[in-house]
Structure formats: C-alpha cells, structure tokens
Design a protein around this motif. Sequence first.
Motif, short mmCIF file in Angstrom:
data_model
loop_
_atom_site.label_atom_id
_atom_site.label_comp_id
_atom_site.label_asym_id
_atom_site.label_seq_id
_atom_site.Cartn_x
_atom_site.Cartn_y
_atom_site.Cartn_z
N THR A 154 0.80 -1.22 0.00
CA THR A 154 0.00 0.00 0.00
C THR A 154 0.83 1.27 0.00
O THR A 154 0.30 2.36 -0.21
CB THR A 154 -0.91 0.01 1.23
N GLY A 155 2.13 1.13 0.23
CA GLY A 155 3.00 2.30 0.21
C GLY A 155 4.44 1.91 -0.04
O GLY A 155 4.87 0.82 0.35
N LEU A 166 7.65 0.05 -9.07
CA LEU A 166 7.05 1.27 -8.54
C LEU A 166 5.80 1.66 -9.33
O LEU A 166 4.78 2.05 -8.74
CB LEU A 166 8.07 2.41 -8.57
N ARG A 167 5.87 1.55 -10.63
CA ARG A 167 4.72 1.92 -11.46
C ARG A 167 3.58 0.92 -11.28
O ARG A 167 2.40 1.29 -11.36
CB ARG A 167 5.14 2.03 -12.92
N ASP A 200 1.91 1.84 -8.04
CA ASP A 200 1.14 3.06 -8.26
C ASP A 200 -0.16 2.77 -9.01
O ASP A 200 -1.23 3.27 -8.64
CB ASP A 200 1.99 4.07 -9.04
N THR A 231 0.74 4.10 -2.72
CA THR A 231 1.42 5.39 -2.66
C THR A 231 2.91 5.19 -2.86
O THR A 231 3.50 4.27 -2.28
CB THR A 231 1.20 6.05 -1.28
N VAL A 232 3.52 6.04 -3.69
CA VAL A 232 4.97 5.99 -3.89
C VAL A 232 5.55 7.34 -3.47
O VAL A 232 5.23 8.38 -4.07
CB VAL A 232 5.33 5.68 -5.36
N GLY A 280 7.68 10.40 -5.04
CA GLY A 280 6.82 10.65 -6.19
C GLY A 280 7.33 9.83 -7.35
O GLY A 280 8.53 9.60 -7.50
N LEU A 281 6.41 9.36 -8.18
CA LEU A 281 6.78 8.43 -9.24
C LEU A 281 7.78 9.03 -10.22
O LEU A 281 8.63 8.33 -10.75
CB LEU A 281 5.52 7.98 -9.98
N ASP A 282 7.67 10.32 -10.46
CA ASP A 282 8.55 10.96 -11.44
C ASP A 282 9.72 11.69 -10.78
O ASP A 282 10.40 12.48 -11.42
CB ASP A 282 7.75 11.95 -12.30
N ARG A 325 5.88 14.57 -3.76
CA ARG A 325 5.06 14.84 -2.58
C ARG A 325 5.95 15.08 -1.37
O ARG A 325 5.62 15.86 -0.49
CB ARG A 325 4.12 13.67 -2.30
N ASP A 380 -2.13 6.49 4.14
CA ASP A 380 -2.47 6.14 2.77
C ASP A 380 -2.82 4.66 2.68
O ASP A 380 -3.66 4.26 1.90
CB ASP A 380 -1.31 6.48 1.83
#
Length: 313
Positions: free
Chosen positions: A64-65, A110-111, A114, A119-120, A123-125, A265, A311
């Motif tokens: 979940t995270g 990671l993707r 997501d 939650t990553v 931030g994914l990017d 984030r 999250d």
Amino acid sequence: MTVLLVGNYFGHEFDALATAVRERGTEAVTVDTDEWPSERPLTLDPGAGSLTVDGTTLSVDDVTGVFVRHNGLFVPAIRDYTDGVVSEDDNPYAALTQLREYRGLFRSLLRTVDAAGGTVFPGLDGLRWQETSVAACCRLGEAGLPVPPSLATSDTAAARAFLERHERVVCKPVAEFGGVKALTAADADVLEGLTTPVFLQALVPGDDVRCYVLDGEFLGAFEYVSDVEGFSFKTGDEHPDAVPADLSAAAVADVREAVAVSPMRYAAVDLRVDGGDHTVLEVNAGGRFALADRSGVTDVTDALADALVSDAG
C-alpha cells in the motif's frame, strides 16, 4: 498491508522508518537495491500481481505504500564499477546493461504499485527530476524562485568564462548523481578539454540549510555546521553537525513552492541562506533526513510513517 522501503540501505534511516511503520500496525519490508546485481532471486510477476524477494512473495495489491531513496537506485553499483571493484576484464557494456535492466525492473515495480492504488514517496517521477537537474533548475527559475547563476556545457571556453565571472563555482553532473567539486580560478585546468557536459553553478554566499516538505507541509529545517573553514555540504566529505535553522517566512514560502514545482510529494530542499537572503539550490527526491532527526531538529521519520500508514488505510 505492507510498506516497502526501497533503495541503497542506510540502516539508521530505513530501520527507523520501518520501526515507525510497524508501530502503526503495518508491516514494513526493506528492499536493499545494493544487493543487486547478484545471484539473489528477484521476480515481478505481472500475471500473478506479485513480487518475490529472496523467496518471500508479496501481493502487489497488499503493497500500500513505498518509500524510495531515488538517488541510491544502483548508482553505488555504477560507482563501484568505475572505481575498479568490477574487474577490468569484465565486459563494460554487459555490466551497464545488467544495471540498466535491474533499474528497469525496480521502476516497473514502482509503477505497478502506483497503478494498483499504492502510494509511492517521494513521487513516481522524482527520479526523472533528479536525472534532468539542469531542466529542474530552469523550472525553479521560471517559477520566480531565487536560483544561483548556472551553466551546463561541454564547451571549455564557455566553462572557463563562467568560472572567471564567479569567485567559487560548484561543478556537478548534468544527470544522475555523483561527485561535486568546488572550483576557483586556480582550478581552471579541470575544465580543459571537456568531452562530457558539466553543470556549473556559482557557489553563492551563505550558510547551508536543508528543509523538508511533505504534501505541502513544511517539516522543519536545519543548518549544516562544520569546523572546516569555507565548508559547504555540496563540496566536501566532512561530517557536519545539524542545528536548527530559523528561516524567514519568505524562505519557507519559497521552499514549499520549490517542492510544488517538482513532481514530488516529499522532498528535501537545499538552500544557501545569507542574512535575510536565500538561494534555492536543489529539490532532492527522497533526501536524507537521519542527521536532522537524530539531532532532534526535525521528525521526518514520524511524518513519513504517518503518511504511508494513513495512505495504506
């Protein structure tokens, strides 16, 4: 429910974060990317929606995270290669391909998390932001934030001219991560015969300050303090102390805006603070926080754990 901690392992951070997550009733699993490339098994099964690490299988839906130290994703392995830890007899193209494929598998993980609603952090990017540091600097400047004079170039003449215009210059990689050097006019020979682009920034006056932001909330700031004359955490290998930093309201607002400009984030923002003035140096994905937390200046560990578990719920 499970939270993954992914990146090159620094026990005092990952251990503290794992403990905080477990205290909140959620399992924490550390995946040390420094363990690969190796013969240790690693499997991401799209059909089953599962991740297997060393024989332990986790459902992606249960993850979940994820907290990722982006700047540790196989960069140490590349550095080991260049430092000669990997035999010169090895095929360099094969070694770099191996690292690329492992990195690609972790990015896919990671993707996948997501896409499954996990939650990553940060931030994914975030990694892409770090890999294009020159563009990141442009974005910060375009947002009206104070950034140091900067130049990315492979032109020796342009680099030397930039060095002549500024008393001290920081020379760092254009992409990825790596060693940072402080240059003065006496070091101009370093820039002779450039064949690879470098990213140059004026080392503006001031004290080194690191700040933390999570989901728009300012989590605090600390100043690096060292006995080394002229020390900057951007240019030295010394181990400084951390003391609380008292920032102006304008500086705090700019720190929050700098993270808002980025795709993160959670991020650490590095400043140079000179009296009432400040300059934004970088927005770092997954920036280190142990020094500030250990010193009692911040409590980033609990803030991250709260966010990951919240999250998850």
